[in-house]
Design a protein around this motif. Structure first.
Motif, short mmCIF file in Angstrom:
data_model
loop_
_atom_site.label_atom_id
_atom_site.label_comp_id
_atom_site.label_asym_id
_atom_site.label_seq_id
_atom_site.Cartn_x
_atom_site.Cartn_y
_atom_site.Cartn_z
N LEU A 136 0.83 -1.21 0.00
CA LEU A 136 0.00 0.00 0.00
C LEU A 136 0.86 1.25 0.00
O LEU A 136 0.51 2.25 -0.64
N LEU A 137 1.99 1.20 0.69
CA LEU A 137 2.92 2.33 0.69
C LEU A 137 3.48 2.54 -0.71
O LEU A 137 3.58 3.68 -1.19
N PHE A 138 3.84 1.44 -1.39
CA PHE A 138 4.32 1.53 -2.77
C PHE A 138 3.26 2.18 -3.67
O PHE A 138 3.60 2.90 -4.61
N LEU A 139 2.01 1.89 -3.39
CA LEU A 139 0.91 2.41 -4.20
C LEU A 139 0.48 3.81 -3.78
O LEU A 139 -0.43 4.38 -4.37
N GLY A 140 1.13 4.35 -2.76
CA GLY A 140 0.82 5.70 -2.30
C GLY A 140 -0.43 5.81 -1.43
O GLY A 140 -0.92 6.91 -1.17
N LEU A 142 -1.31 5.91 1.78
CA LEU A 142 -0.73 6.07 3.10
C LEU A 142 -1.72 5.78 4.23
O LEU A 142 -1.36 5.15 5.24
N ASP A 143 -2.95 6.24 4.09
CA ASP A 143 -3.95 6.02 5.15
C ASP A 143 -4.20 4.53 5.36
O ASP A 143 -4.26 4.06 6.50
N ASN A 144 -4.38 3.80 4.26
CA ASN A 144 -4.61 2.35 4.38
C ASN A 144 -3.38 1.63 4.91
O ASN A 144 -3.49 0.68 5.70
N ASN A 161 11.07 -3.98 12.11
CA ASN A 161 10.69 -3.60 10.74
C ASN A 161 9.31 -2.96 10.69
O ASN A 161 9.08 -2.04 9.90
N VAL A 162 8.41 -3.43 11.54
CA VAL A 162 7.07 -2.84 11.58
C VAL A 162 7.16 -1.41 12.11
O VAL A 162 6.55 -0.48 11.56
N LEU A 163 7.94 -1.23 13.16
CA LEU A 163 8.11 0.11 13.73
C LEU A 163 8.77 1.06 12.72
O LEU A 163 8.39 2.23 12.62
N LEU A 164 9.75 0.56 11.98
CA LEU A 164 10.43 1.39 10.99
C LEU A 164 9.49 1.83 9.88
O LEU A 164 9.47 3.01 9.49
N LEU A 165 8.72 0.88 9.37
CA LEU A 165 7.80 1.23 8.28
C LEU A 165 6.71 2.18 8.78
O LEU A 165 6.31 3.11 8.08
N TYR A 166 6.25 1.95 10.01
CA TYR A 166 5.24 2.83 10.60
C TYR A 166 5.78 4.24 10.74
O TYR A 166 5.08 5.23 10.42
N SER A 167 7.03 4.36 11.20
CA SER A 167 7.62 5.70 11.34
C SER A 167 7.74 6.39 9.98
O SER A 167 7.54 7.61 9.87
N LEU A 168 8.04 5.61 8.93
CA LEU A 168 8.16 6.19 7.59
C LEU A 168 6.81 6.69 7.09
O LEU A 168 6.71 7.79 6.52
N VAL A 169 5.76 5.89 7.31
CA VAL A 169 4.42 6.30 6.89
C VAL A 169 4.00 7.58 7.64
O VAL A 169 3.47 8.52 7.04
N LEU A 170 4.27 7.62 8.94
CA LEU A 170 3.93 8.81 9.73
C LEU A 170 4.69 10.03 9.24
O LEU A 170 4.15 11.15 9.19
N LEU A 171 5.95 9.81 8.88
CA LEU A 171 6.76 10.91 8.37
C LEU A 171 6.18 11.45 7.06
O LEU A 171 6.10 12.66 6.85
#
Length: 201
Positions: A136-140, A142-144, A161-171
């Motif tokens: 979903l992040l690749f597809l843009g 972000l909310d989903n 890895n979950v925490l890292l990806l979550y921080s990236l989405v929040l950023l």
């Protein structure tokens, strides 16, 4: 009488020697297989070509070795194999999706569909949900992606890895304070991730 007895003793000795050598060779082969996962699971696939689980484990070994095309083939074979429990199919489905998201990322929708299939089979299999968030992040979306990551964190709250990806989405959502906090939590589990350092600045 003594000649026959000597002959019998010799035959018994020869038989025992052959038996011990054969057993030693068998033990050596078994030890070799168990010490080499690639040979172990390749051997299992040859012995049980219709079962799914040996293909799943073989695919995992291929992935660890960087043999991604072989890992893909093993995942495909596992998906169509026989399952003792239906929910086990979630693992090769997710593995195949990983191939399409990390090795051939040109079509993240394909990966997303496979992650969704995996979750329909086993909703509790959180690695598929984490993969779904990545797609979903690749597809843009972000909310989903954030929603799926929050669901993943509910069952894997300390996974780096979950925490890292979550921080990236929040950023990316400009939620800088929350992104900073999640990156700090990721660093608390492992001080090496470069992404967390970038988020923190």
């Amino acid at each position: 009488y003594f000649s026959n007895k000597r002959l019998l003793t010799c035959l018994v000795f020869i038989f025992l020697t052959i038996f011990i050598i054969a057993q030693s060779h068998t033990v050596f082969q078994r030890n070799y297989l168990f010490e080499n996962p690639l040979f172990l699971w390749s051997d299992n696939v040859l012995k049980s070509p219709g079962l799914s689980r040996p293909y799943t484990y073989l695919g995992n070994v291929y992935w660890e070795l960087g043999r991604y095309e072989d890992a893909k083939k093993a995942a495909l074979s596992s998906i169509v194999g026989k399952y003792s429990r239906r929910h086990l199919q979630a693992v090769p489905l997710s593995n195949l999706a990983n191939y399409y998201i990390y090795i051939q990322p040109s079509n993240p929708t394909n990966a997303l569909n496979l992650y969704e299939q995996a979750l329909r089979v086993a909703p509790e299999y959180w690695p598929a949900r984490f993969g779904m968030a990545t797609a979903l992040l690749f597809l843009g979306q972000l909310d989903n992606a954030r929603i799926q990551l929050e669901k993943t964190l509910a069952v894997a709250p300390r996974h780096r890895n979950v925490l890292l990806l979550y921080s990236l989405v929040l950023l990316k959502q400009n939620d800088f304070s929350s992104a900073f906090n999640q990156a700090k939590m990721a660093l608390a589990t492992d001080a090496s991730p470069s992404l967390a350092h970038k988020v923190i600045g």
